[in-house]
Scaffold this motif. Sequence first.
Motif, PDB file in Angstrom:
ATOM      1  N   ASP A 159       2.576  -5.361 -37.978  1.00  0.00           N
ATOM      2  CA  ASP A 159       2.659  -4.894 -36.591  1.00  0.00           C
ATOM      3  C   ASP A 159       1.269  -4.646 -36.001  1.00  0.00           C
ATOM      4  OD1 ASP A 159       5.487  -4.844 -36.602  1.00  0.00           O
ATOM      5  OD2 ASP A 159       5.456  -2.914 -37.641  1.00  0.00           O
ATOM      6  N   ALA A 160       0.246  -5.209 -36.631  1.00  0.00           N
ATOM      7  CA  ALA A 160      -1.129  -4.920 -36.228  1.00  0.00           C
ATOM      8  C   ALA A 160      -1.382  -5.242 -34.756  1.00  0.00           C
ATOM      9  CB  ALA A 160      -2.104  -5.696 -37.113  1.00  0.00           C
ATOM     10  N   ARG A 161      -0.908  -6.394 -34.306  1.00  0.00           N
ATOM     11  CA  ARG A 161      -1.168  -6.796 -32.918  1.00  0.00           C
ATOM     12  C   ARG A 161      -0.549  -5.797 -31.944  1.00  0.00           C
ATOM     13  NH1 ARG A 161       0.192 -12.843 -31.173  1.00  0.00           N
ATOM     14  NH2 ARG A 161      -1.518 -13.133 -32.674  1.00  0.00           N
ATOM     15  N   ALA A 162       0.679  -5.363 -32.211  1.00  0.00           N
ATOM     16  CA  ALA A 162       1.350  -4.414 -31.315  1.00  0.00           C
ATOM     17  C   ALA A 162       0.651  -3.059 -31.320  1.00  0.00           C
ATOM     18  CB  ALA A 162       2.809  -4.261 -31.723  1.00  0.00           C
ATOM     19  N   VAL A 163       0.195  -2.618 -32.495  1.00  0.00           N
ATOM     20  CA  VAL A 163      -0.499  -1.334 -32.582  1.00  0.00           C
ATOM     21  C   VAL A 163      -1.796  -1.385 -31.785  1.00  0.00           C
ATOM     22  CG1 VAL A 163      -1.661   0.281 -34.131  1.00  0.00           C
ATOM     23  CG2 VAL A 163       0.535  -0.721 -34.791  1.00  0.00           C
ATOM     24  N   ARG A 164      -2.543  -2.460 -31.930  1.00  0.00           N
ATOM     25  CA  ARG A 164      -3.798  -2.587 -31.180  1.00  0.00           C
ATOM     26  C   ARG A 164      -3.535  -2.598 -29.682  1.00  0.00           C
ATOM     27  NH1 ARG A 164      -4.940  -6.926 -35.084  1.00  0.00           N
ATOM     28  NH2 ARG A 164      -6.281  -6.130 -36.750  1.00  0.00           N
ATOM     29  N   ALA A 165      -2.558  -3.381 -29.247  1.00  0.00           N
ATOM     30  CA  ALA A 165      -2.270  -3.509 -27.809  1.00  0.00           C
ATOM     31  C   ALA A 165      -1.805  -2.182 -27.217  1.00  0.00           C
ATOM     32  CB  ALA A 165      -1.223  -4.595 -27.589  1.00  0.00           C
ATOM     33  N   ALA A 166      -0.895  -1.498 -27.916  1.00  0.00           N
ATOM     34  CA  ALA A 166      -0.372  -0.234 -27.404  1.00  0.00           C
ATOM     35  C   ALA A 166      -1.462   0.840 -27.376  1.00  0.00           C
ATOM     36  CB  ALA A 166       0.805   0.229 -28.248  1.00  0.00           C
ATOM     37  N   SER A 167      -2.336   0.847 -28.373  1.00  0.00           N
ATOM     38  CA  SER A 167      -3.432   1.829 -28.416  1.00  0.00           C
ATOM     39  C   SER A 167      -4.409   1.597 -27.279  1.00  0.00           C
ATOM     40  CB  SER A 167      -4.147   1.762 -29.764  1.00  0.00           C
ATOM     41  OG  SER A 167      -3.280   2.079 -30.824  1.00  0.00           O
ATOM     42  N   ARG A 168      -4.727   0.331 -27.023  1.00  0.00           N
ATOM     43  CA  ARG A 168      -5.622   0.017 -25.901  1.00  0.00           C
ATOM     44  C   ARG A 168      -5.005   0.469 -24.579  1.00  0.00           C
ATOM     45  NH1 ARG A 168      -6.110  -5.141 -28.593  1.00  0.00           N
ATOM     46  NH2 ARG A 168      -4.650  -5.989 -27.057  1.00  0.00           N
ATOM     47  N   GLN A 444       9.063  -1.731 -28.985  1.00  0.00           N
ATOM     48  CA  GLN A 444       9.244  -0.471 -28.266  1.00  0.00           C
ATOM     49  C   GLN A 444       8.008   0.423 -28.319  1.00  0.00           C
ATOM     50  OE1 GLN A 444      12.773   1.507 -29.700  1.00  0.00           O
ATOM     51  NE2 GLN A 444      14.061  -0.316 -29.506  1.00  0.00           N
ATOM     52  N   LEU A 445       6.967  -0.046 -29.004  1.00  0.00           N
ATOM     53  CA  LEU A 445       5.812   0.811 -29.228  1.00  0.00           C
ATOM     54  C   LEU A 445       5.103   1.166 -27.923  1.00  0.00           C
ATOM     55  CD1 LEU A 445       4.263   2.204 -31.476  1.00  0.00           C
ATOM     56  CD2 LEU A 445       2.846   0.165 -31.703  1.00  0.00           C
ATOM     57  N   GLN A 446       4.926   0.185 -27.042  1.00  0.00           N
ATOM     58  CA  GLN A 446       4.253   0.444 -25.778  1.00  0.00           C
ATOM     59  C   GLN A 446       4.991   1.494 -24.962  1.00  0.00           C
ATOM     60  OE1 GLN A 446       1.172  -1.125 -24.393  1.00  0.00           O
ATOM     61  NE2 GLN A 446       1.573   0.878 -23.484  1.00  0.00           N
TER      62      GLN A 446
END
Length: 461
Positions: A159-168, A444-446
């Motif tokens: 899920d690295a891509r989603a974590v990076r995008a949501a954190s940004r 759903q992370l975002q």
Amino acid sequence: MRTPGFRKIKGQIALMTGLLILVLVGVVGLAIDSGLGYIIKARLNAAVDAASIAGARGVVIGNTQAAQTANAQAAATNFFNANYANGFMNSTPTLGDIRVNYLGNGQITVDVAATAAVPVNLMGIFGFNMLQVGSAAQTIRRDLDMAFVVDTTGSLRDDARAVRAASRSFLERFNANVDRVALMHFASGGVVDVGFRRPDFGRGFDRETMIRRIDNYQFRGWTNYAEGLWHARDQLNSITNPSGLRVIVFFSDGSPNTISSFYTFRTANRCPQAGAIASDEGSTGTPTGLFSYSLQDELLPGNCGQSYNGNDIWRYVSTTAALPAFYNAHRRTDQEFRFAPNPTTNPSGLRTVTNDNSSRQRLYTNINNASRNIAEEMAWQSRREGIFVFTLGLGANLNQRNGPNNERGDEVLRCMANTADAPARCRIDTQPTGVYAFAANADQLQQAFDKLASQILRLSR
């Protein structure tokens, strides 16, 4: 036969009746038009309040004061138009100037005023053709200090891509010129990526550098909640001129399973350094280490570290007094946080931790219990100091029972945040109540991060 006096009285009665009818029409007209005015006033108040709040949220967008002002005004205008339609009850609204004032010390006010004109009905006979209704609102956005803690353990690799995008995206919700934000990540150990500005702790934060650090995150290692929390609280308490709102935002996808400290070994002086011991949350676990507590996932050199394929760490730690009574990774003499907190002084963390490490099972039990205890205790102490703790969990693993006490991971995150639905053993009504957001999957992370951002911005106004 009717006398002239009777005709005179009749004329007076007709005149009085006409006057009374006129007064009655005026009273009825006043009642009707006033009622209409109250309805329009209520809708106008709601629209102006919504616009002011939206402006306070919109002011965080933009890297210059001019851009922030423009975004605040645009957001306020959009919300006003959405909440008060032109022609509502035949009225014509006019939105006045939207004033954004930068007061210094991290405080911004957004002032919104509006009027609505509506044609009157029966009051027109008195020369009143239009009823004017006005409303004004002000929202004050408080200054904010926030420590943002991101889980970068190996379980998040997919899920690295989603974590990076949501954190940004989460960072984009805050004002880089006004809010103060520190960024850190954790796995087997904890790392401060960008701390609060030094030496004078000026307002704002370096969002671009934080985004670059997030984009370079590598996802590997175990789950050492304590190091992420320790750095978050340490950063917030290091500020000499704290803001009116202090927040820790803590994200993870799993239960804590790693602790850092100085340990006693069977062979004297085997390792003089503090390090981290990890163990998974299965039925027995396989304790391993020692890892650096100040790096993401690095074994300590020489006798201090053991490879994943080598001998288990339990073969080296003492069967008694292996764990100190207090968490002391950053300073050996620290006695602030107990691995097994005293329930008479702290209701959080009642799991048993002993000095019996004579087997993998015993060390596994102690590591898992201590890691959960220490995470809840650090959050408890942070809240005692007026810090709000917001937590975010990702994935079904948090809803499954595991560990020596068959606990759900989300229970720890709810305890840390002190949510209204936290387990009774850790809920403290006198401390700040935070928010726990849950994302069932990466899609759903975002949305979950947006929920936390909205809650924080609501507190800051």
